[in-house]
Design a protein around this motif. Structure first.
Motif, mmCIF file in Angstrom:
data_model
loop_
_atom_site.group_PDB
_atom_site.id
_atom_site.type_symbol
_atom_site.label_atom_id
_atom_site.label_comp_id
_atom_site.label_asym_id
_atom_site.label_seq_id
_atom_site.Cartn_x
_atom_site.Cartn_y
_atom_site.Cartn_z
ATOM 1 N N ARG A 64 3.404 0.453 -9.073
ATOM 2 C CA ARG A 64 3.222 -0.928 -8.619
ATOM 3 C C ARG A 64 2.937 -0.962 -7.120
ATOM 4 O O ARG A 64 1.991 -1.629 -6.661
ATOM 5 C CB ARG A 64 4.467 -1.760 -8.928
ATOM 6 C CG ARG A 64 4.330 -3.230 -8.484
ATOM 7 C CD ARG A 64 5.699 -3.911 -8.462
ATOM 8 N NE ARG A 64 6.274 -3.983 -9.783
ATOM 9 C CZ ARG A 64 6.052 -4.978 -10.640
ATOM 10 N NH1 ARG A 64 5.250 -5.980 -10.291
ATOM 11 N NH2 ARG A 64 6.615 -4.977 -11.828
ATOM 12 N N THR A 65 3.722 -0.229 -6.352
ATOM 13 C CA THR A 65 3.529 -0.187 -4.900
ATOM 14 C C THR A 65 2.193 0.460 -4.543
ATOM 15 O O THR A 65 1.470 -0.014 -3.657
ATOM 16 C CB THR A 65 4.672 0.603 -4.237
ATOM 17 O OG1 THR A 65 5.920 -0.012 -4.571
ATOM 18 C CG2 THR A 65 4.514 0.635 -2.726
ATOM 19 N N LEU A 67 -0.550 0.574 -6.298
ATOM 20 C CA LEU A 67 -1.662 -0.315 -6.631
ATOM 21 C C LEU A 67 -1.791 -1.455 -5.632
ATOM 22 O O LEU A 67 -2.900 -1.826 -5.230
ATOM 23 C CB LEU A 67 -1.484 -0.861 -8.049
ATOM 24 C CG LEU A 67 -1.814 0.128 -9.169
ATOM 25 C CD1 LEU A 67 -1.322 -0.389 -10.513
ATOM 26 C CD2 LEU A 67 -3.311 0.389 -9.219
ATOM 27 N N ALA A 68 -0.664 -2.015 -5.222
ATOM 28 C CA ALA A 68 -0.698 -3.096 -4.239
ATOM 29 C C ALA A 68 -1.280 -2.605 -2.916
ATOM 30 O O ALA A 68 -2.092 -3.297 -2.272
ATOM 31 C CB ALA A 68 0.700 -3.661 -4.031
ATOM 32 N N SER A 69 -0.892 -1.407 -2.510
ATOM 33 C CA SER A 69 -1.410 -0.838 -1.261
ATOM 34 C C SER A 69 -2.906 -0.567 -1.349
ATOM 35 O O SER A 69 -3.671 -0.872 -0.427
ATOM 36 C CB SER A 69 -0.667 0.455 -0.937
ATOM 37 O OG SER A 69 -1.228 1.088 0.197
ATOM 38 N N LEU A 70 -3.341 -0.005 -2.476
ATOM 39 C CA LEU A 70 -4.767 0.269 -2.659
ATOM 40 C C LEU A 70 -5.589 -1.015 -2.655
ATOM 41 O O LEU A 70 -6.671 -1.073 -2.063
ATOM 42 C CB LEU A 70 -4.989 1.013 -3.981
ATOM 43 C CG LEU A 70 -4.848 2.532 -3.957
ATOM 44 C CD1 LEU A 70 -4.951 3.082 -5.372
ATOM 45 C CD2 LEU A 70 -5.923 3.142 -3.064
ATOM 46 N N GLN A 71 -5.089 -2.041 -3.340
ATOM 47 C CA GLN A 71 -5.817 -3.305 -3.387
ATOM 48 C C GLN A 71 -5.970 -3.895 -1.983
ATOM 49 O O GLN A 71 -7.041 -4.400 -1.622
ATOM 50 C CB GLN A 71 -5.088 -4.302 -4.294
ATOM 51 C CG GLN A 71 -5.860 -5.595 -4.526
ATOM 52 C CD GLN A 71 -7.134 -5.349 -5.314
ATOM 53 O OE1 GLN A 71 -7.091 -5.031 -6.495
ATOM 54 N NE2 GLN A 71 -8.279 -5.502 -4.662
ATOM 55 N N GLN A 72 -4.921 -3.825 -1.193
ATOM 56 C CA GLN A 72 -4.977 -4.345 0.172
ATOM 57 C C GLN A 72 -5.994 -3.565 1.014
ATOM 58 O O GLN A 72 -6.789 -4.157 1.749
ATOM 59 C CB GLN A 72 -3.590 -4.274 0.812
ATOM 60 C CG GLN A 72 -3.542 -4.867 2.226
ATOM 61 C CD GLN A 72 -2.149 -4.804 2.819
ATOM 62 O OE1 GLN A 72 -1.352 -3.935 2.470
ATOM 63 N NE2 GLN A 72 -1.835 -5.722 3.706
ATOM 64 N N ILE A 113 -5.162 5.444 -10.669
ATOM 65 C CA ILE A 113 -4.781 5.231 -9.271
ATOM 66 C C ILE A 113 -5.403 6.323 -8.399
ATOM 67 O O ILE A 113 -5.927 6.053 -7.316
ATOM 68 C CB ILE A 113 -3.247 5.227 -9.120
ATOM 69 C CG1 ILE A 113 -2.658 3.965 -9.763
ATOM 70 C CG2 ILE A 113 -2.841 5.315 -7.650
ATOM 71 C CD1 ILE A 113 -1.134 3.953 -9.800
ATOM 72 N N GLY A 114 -5.361 7.551 -8.887
ATOM 73 C CA GLY A 114 -5.937 8.652 -8.122
ATOM 74 C C GLY A 114 -7.422 8.475 -7.881
ATOM 75 O O GLY A 114 -7.915 8.709 -6.765
ATOM 76 N N GLN A 115 -8.164 8.034 -8.901
ATOM 77 C CA GLN A 115 -9.600 7.817 -8.734
ATOM 78 C C GLN A 115 -9.877 6.682 -7.747
ATOM 79 O O GLN A 115 -10.759 6.785 -6.886
ATOM 80 C CB GLN A 115 -10.243 7.503 -10.084
ATOM 81 C CG GLN A 115 -10.230 8.665 -11.061
ATOM 82 C CD GLN A 115 -10.890 9.900 -10.486
ATOM 83 O OE1 GLN A 115 -12.005 9.840 -9.960
ATOM 84 N NE2 GLN A 115 -10.204 11.031 -10.566
#
Length: 351
Positions: A64-65, A67-72, A113-115
């Motif tokens: 969850r964390t 994904l939130a960081s990547l989206q930002q 997430i890795g991709q």
């Protein structure tokens, strides 16, 4: 490559083979997926986690964390957000979110997430990216015919020159990989449910690329017929004016039209802007005036988003287009007006 054939191929792909099991319709060739029940392989060849996978993905920790960081980070990237790689990173994030919400604990969440992280990091750093799709532990290939269509669209130069066609293509690839994960997990029905949306995205990508080609053919034609435009200096600048403060409202309208036209034509590779003065005044004065006007036009275009290479030149009173013999100064100035001009030459790719 004729994109009409691609669209036809995609339309044909929409008709599935009825009367067969979902697994057969998916065209799975992986023997480890085809074999089920007692005696089915559970080794590394069947997708069992190995040390390499654990080392790569276990550090992700809280998905969850992550994904939130990547989206930002992805949202904060400058520039076009509709291009192929930005769209692919977003679709990997979406795929990870969807798998996470479905309580998928097979490892696909971490792989997605890795991709997304690899693409996002490369976009942040400006490093080259490959459009090749990864081989993932938790994914088997489904619908080889659709992958052939994916590769055909991706390889066509029309797609590379049409950002609008790249977003649906990138997401279709990710979703087809996600369908491959469903199949790997023996959830064949879920894999098949994804296919109509995937096919729709591929059809949209191919059709959009074809539309881009047709639009360029229409828009480039008049530019090839008239590769120069001439702007009267008297309509661009106040008399004897040459800086941006001297640009008249009508002059700004002319230059704004040039900016708009350039945004619709991708075949232009360079602009050459040449200023001219009339024969009145000294050669030095006319040379400086003509150059300053060309440079002002260049700065105006730059300030309004034109990023093409631009060359600005001043030709003074050379290349007069009219000859005037009036003796009264006002009449002579009026007659010489066509000689006071700025010419913009559009250098077209391939010309």
């Amino acid at each position: 490559m004729n994109f009409q054939l691609t669209v036809l191929a995609i339309a044909l792909a929409l008709s599935g083979c009825t009367g067969h099991a979902a697994r057969e319709r998916l065209g799975i060739e992986d023997a480890t997926v085809l074999k089920t029940g007692i005696g089915a392989s559970q080794d590394e060849a069947a997708g069992a986690a190995n040390a390499q996978w654990i080392g790569a993905y276990v550090p992700i920790g809280n998905s969850r964390t992550a994904l939130a960081s990547l989206q930002q980070r992805l949202d904060q990237l400058p520039g076009d957000k509709t291009g192929y790689f930005h769209a692919k990173a977003q679709c990997w994030i979406d795929a990870a979110q969807q798998a996470r919400q479905a309580n998928d604990h097979w490892g696909f969440v971490e792989e997605a997430i890795g991709q997304a992280a690899v693409i996002t990091m490369s976009l942040e750093n400006g490093t080259p990216l490959s459009a090749a799709n990864p081989v993932l532990r938790t994914v088997s290939t489904v619908r080889p015919d659709l992958w052939q269509i994916v590769n055909t669209i991706k390889a066509d130069s029309a797609t590379a020159q049409c950002p609008e066609a790249q977003q649906p293509l990138a997401c279709a690839e990710v979703e087809l990989i996600q369908a491959g994960h469903d199949a790997w997990a023996r959830n064949f029905a879920s894999a098949e449910k994804r296919l109509p949306e995937i096919q729709g995205k591929l059809r949209k990508s191919a059709e959009t690329a074809l539309q881009c080609v047709q639009a360029k053919q229409v828009s480039v034609a008049p530019m090839r017929a008239q590769q120069n435009i001439t702007l009267r200096a008297d309509s661009l600048f106040r008399f004897n004016g040459a800086n941006e403060a001297a640009i008249l409202p009508a002059g700004k309208k002319h230059l704004d039209d040039v900016v708009t036209g350039l945004s619709k034509v991708s075949a232009i590779r360079e602009l050459k802007i040449t200023g001219y003065a009339d024969r009145l005044g000294s050669d030095v004065y006319n040379q400086n005036l003509s150059l300053q006007r060309a440079q002002t036009v260049m700065r105006y275009l730059r300030g309004h988003g034109v990023t093409l290479p631009i060359v600005a030149l001043g030709q003074g009173s050379a290349n007069q287009v009219v000859t005037c013999k009036q003796t009264k100064h006002d009449e002579l100035v009026k007659c010489l007006a066509p000689n006071r001009r700025v010419e913009i030459q559009f250098l077209v790719a391939g010309s």
